[in-house]
Scaffold this active site. Sequence first.
Site, PDB file in Angstrom:
ATOM      1  N   GLU A 250      10.592  24.908 -43.193  1.00  0.00           N
ATOM      2  CA  GLU A 250       9.497  24.489 -44.268  1.00  0.00           C
ATOM      3  C   GLU A 250       9.825  25.384 -45.489  1.00  0.00           C
ATOM      4  O   GLU A 250       9.775  26.378 -45.374  1.00  0.00           O
ATOM      5  CB  GLU A 250       8.230  24.801 -43.412  1.00  0.00           C
ATOM      6  CG  GLU A 250       7.063  24.023 -43.794  1.00  0.00           C
ATOM      7  CD  GLU A 250       6.271  24.871 -45.274  1.00  0.00           C
ATOM      8  OE1 GLU A 250       6.705  24.602 -46.460  1.00  0.00           O
ATOM      9  OE2 GLU A 250       5.281  25.683 -44.739  1.00  0.00           O
TER      10      GLU A 250
ATOM     11  N   CYS B 295       3.176  28.225 -50.620  1.00  0.00           N
ATOM     12  CA  CYS B 295       4.093  27.004 -50.959  1.00  0.00           C
ATOM     13  C   CYS B 295       3.336  25.857 -51.320  1.00  0.00           C
ATOM     14  O   CYS B 295       4.008  24.907 -51.879  1.00  0.00           O
ATOM     15  CB  CYS B 295       5.136  26.717 -49.497  1.00  0.00           C
ATOM     16  SG  CYS B 295       4.012  26.905 -48.149  1.00  0.00           S
TER      17      CYS B 295
END
Lengths: 136, 881
Positions: free
Chosen positions: B771, B805
């Site tokens: 990720e 993120c």
Amino acid sequence: MDAATHTIGPHIFEIGSIADVKQEIFGPVLQIVRWSGDPHAVIDQINALGYGLTLGIQTRIDSRAESLAHRARVGNVYVNRNIIGAVVGVQPFGGEGLSGTGPKAGGPFYLPRFCGEQTITINTVAAGGNVTLLMA
Amino acid sequence: MIYSANPEFSPFGSDIKRIIMRLPQPYREELAIVRRNVASAAAVLDWPQIIDAARPWVTAVRDNPPPFWAMESLLKEYPISKPEGLALMRLAEALLRVPDSATAIALTADQLGRANFDGTGDGMMSRLSNSVIGLSKKTLPEADHPSGLFGKLGAKTVVAATVRAVQLLAKQFVLGQTIEEALAEAKSQRKESDYLRFSFDMLGEGARTMEDADRYFASYEHAIKNLAKAHAASPTQGPEDSDGISIKLSALHPRYEDAQRDRVMNELVPRVWQLCEMAAAAQINLTIDAEEVDRLELSLDVFEALLKQVQAKCPQWRGFGLALQAYQTRCLELIEHVGALARQYNVRLMCRLVKGAYWDSEIKRAQEMGLPAYPVFTHKQHSDSSYLACAASLLKQKDVFFPQFATHNAGTIAAIFQMAKQFDAPFELQRLHGMGTGVYREIFRSGSGSGNREKSTQTVRIYAPVGSHGDLLAYLVRRLLENGANSSFVHQLSDDTVDIDELLATPLTVAETTDLPLPKDILLPRVNSAGVDLTVESMRAPLLAAYASVQVAHPADASAQQAADAMRTAHAAFTAWRDVPVANRAMMLRRAADAMQAELPRFCALLVKEALKTWGDAVSEVREAIDFLRYYADEAERICAPIKLPGPTGEDNVLRLHGRGVWVCISPWNFPLAIFMGQVAAALVTGNAVVAKPAEQTPAVAIEAVSLLHAAGVPVDALQVITGLGETVGAALVAHEKVAGVVFTGSTQVAKIIQRSLANKDGPIVPLIAETGGINAMLVDSTALPEHVADGVVQSAFRSAGQRCSALRLLCLHEEVADKVIHMLHGAAKELTVGATQHLATDVGPLIDSDAFAGISAHVERLNSVGAALPRPDSGATGRG
């Protein structure tokens, strides 16, 4: 900006085009572009950046929100709200393209990736006789 | 390397002087409070008599409904529970602010496309809809798919007509677009009755910038001047007998919130005092509007500061007051507290009792934050009984209160007449402009219903929004949509199928069951993690106390050899762990979740100290870690159950999932607990052994998390933590021959390095779950509400100093709204507090370390040089298409 404490306040910049954004800046820095015409073309340009994690859509046109979300190659789309704070089991989180491999954390497809699978097939009539057929 | 806070500085920061809570904490068990309210209201009310008094009003309203233009008539014809009503309201919310015709057409087509306006009713709105809205549907293109030129021309005409229809609607919400217009309208309405008063409010979105706040201030100031002028004609009248003003504190300061208490007291209070002083000089009523629950304590701090001024500078003023929300479970205590303040400062107050207009958002907030209970009543009848108990309390304290009862409910009104008579207390009634017209018409006509009440005390004040339709309508419609239940009496009144006895049934009962689960139960069968409301002293104190005592460990970096040893040990432990039944593994996760919930303050404090998280971010992160543990426990039991597959007779086919071996979990510093725990829990619960490497900046919280899992029963060998640099120990772990899989969260670049390292190894091909980052965008069109856009953008781009993120990097604004939104964003960003995260007031904390600081600084410099060539948003020089 304060080098002693490593603090940087919010920064906002207006830039010429979406393609000018070359990389992720992991701090309080926001870049802004203006658009006109078909919003789907804007989504195409965002897709072309190659990342695909989160996307926000702010519109009161419900069908537009739907079709823009459909066109976007991103993992998490948020309509008319902020785009942070995904909740476990509620907003499974993770992207595609340069943003990751998936599966999404906090979603129903995450755990299987950690697993091996085994199929067991047992011939139940090896010793003769088929109980299921007998009882049918 | 890591920025460490000055230990001399109190973690309480500016909060050290704050007053302890004035009221009980807001998240209490509902039914006990309801029983108390019902008992206290029942002691002073005779409900059968109330029904007798209210029945003639209701019958009369039904026989002779209010005119078509009244809001209640509109709601009857197009209830917001039906697609037509919702479409109309949603058009009203957005259409007037859309500057460009292409978008206006798309919006109108989209909303009207969902509804059937072909009109079955016979009211005026139906006729209007037949001629305008019904026609629109036939003429409009599909949203975002404009047809030919003819179609477009037709669509423009239709949209223009729809805009006119919405403006007609706006007139029902808004008394006037300026105070002058509103005063003229008030004067004309007063011809109908001498007992009509008005409280004007320049309603709208709260201030996001100081400029917004200045604009609202000027508008309130201007309104008060005009009211003073009007009042000067009859100077002997008290504030009860003249028009007044209502002000919203969130309109007068961009950071009217608990965490910014110092700013509120230093900047907002003097501002409000200026308005109060003018209102006092004019002897008019000034009411401070009520807002969300998390601002109640703060509003009382402001209120007391103002009361002090009133006592010192204009003790004769009897027009000051605030609005009280009966749907808040603390309303009765609030009234007691305000009464005590009034006595302390020797000031008679005018207080408006409302039911409350933020019900939906209070419920949603409590659920999202995982609070122990709701701060508002979950049943309409509980709010109704609270209203009556609170009304009784206000009427009993006539030494300090002149109560103003804002209600459209006939039963409530009759009850108020009954109680006021009993306590011989003066009061006034209030209604919202455009609402309750039928009931109030009957009350004016018939008197109190008991026949012997003096007419002079039956004054009615109309709460009257003032402002431009484009600004105001969005706000008012949202309030209405969010409070479908709030208008339910009005709905039922106009609904002939609801029996009058039912309509006037006593609310003095307790609804023992509820359809609304508590916040902890909204994810059942999984328990939602419990959160913290940082505005509540008793909930915040344990966190601040933990901060004072928590120690951040600084473990030495492991060597590549230690990493290899850990892999071998974990591998040896794998088989035994894999064979532990999934139910037992899941139970260990749940045990760890409960332990972490119990230790939430300590984990939050660790995150604030080690990872430089703000308190709000820290609470969210600990909750996320708890949720991961519980969610993966449930998921593992689901997916690890053997799946029986179909096949021919005489054969059994079963599919089973099992652990793969040793997983390497590499997690980042930006979510050093939640992402760390998520990765580790997922690998463990599916029967894998784990070697976890936390980020080198944040090993301490990871080590604590692992201790919880060990204490919960996970064997020490099956879960090991290796601290150190990615380049050394991280690389050694990934390159190890026993790796069965890698789960990684971090940069795209490092993910690629891991992928190549795995590919270069001999042996099995193993999975990589990565990720990584994103250039996350937000697309904003011209139908969006700029204030909401600003909120979403500021949170997404700047919260956690942008170190998420998911954070917003690229905002794409439609050219027609870009100038306005950019201007607002600059103003809103300027109001953020940048600093050390242990202070509750901090919005934007430091970057994680000096490398990050250097990197971001370089980007800022580069953008400064590039951006200089572009028009600055403040210059107004930007071209418009």
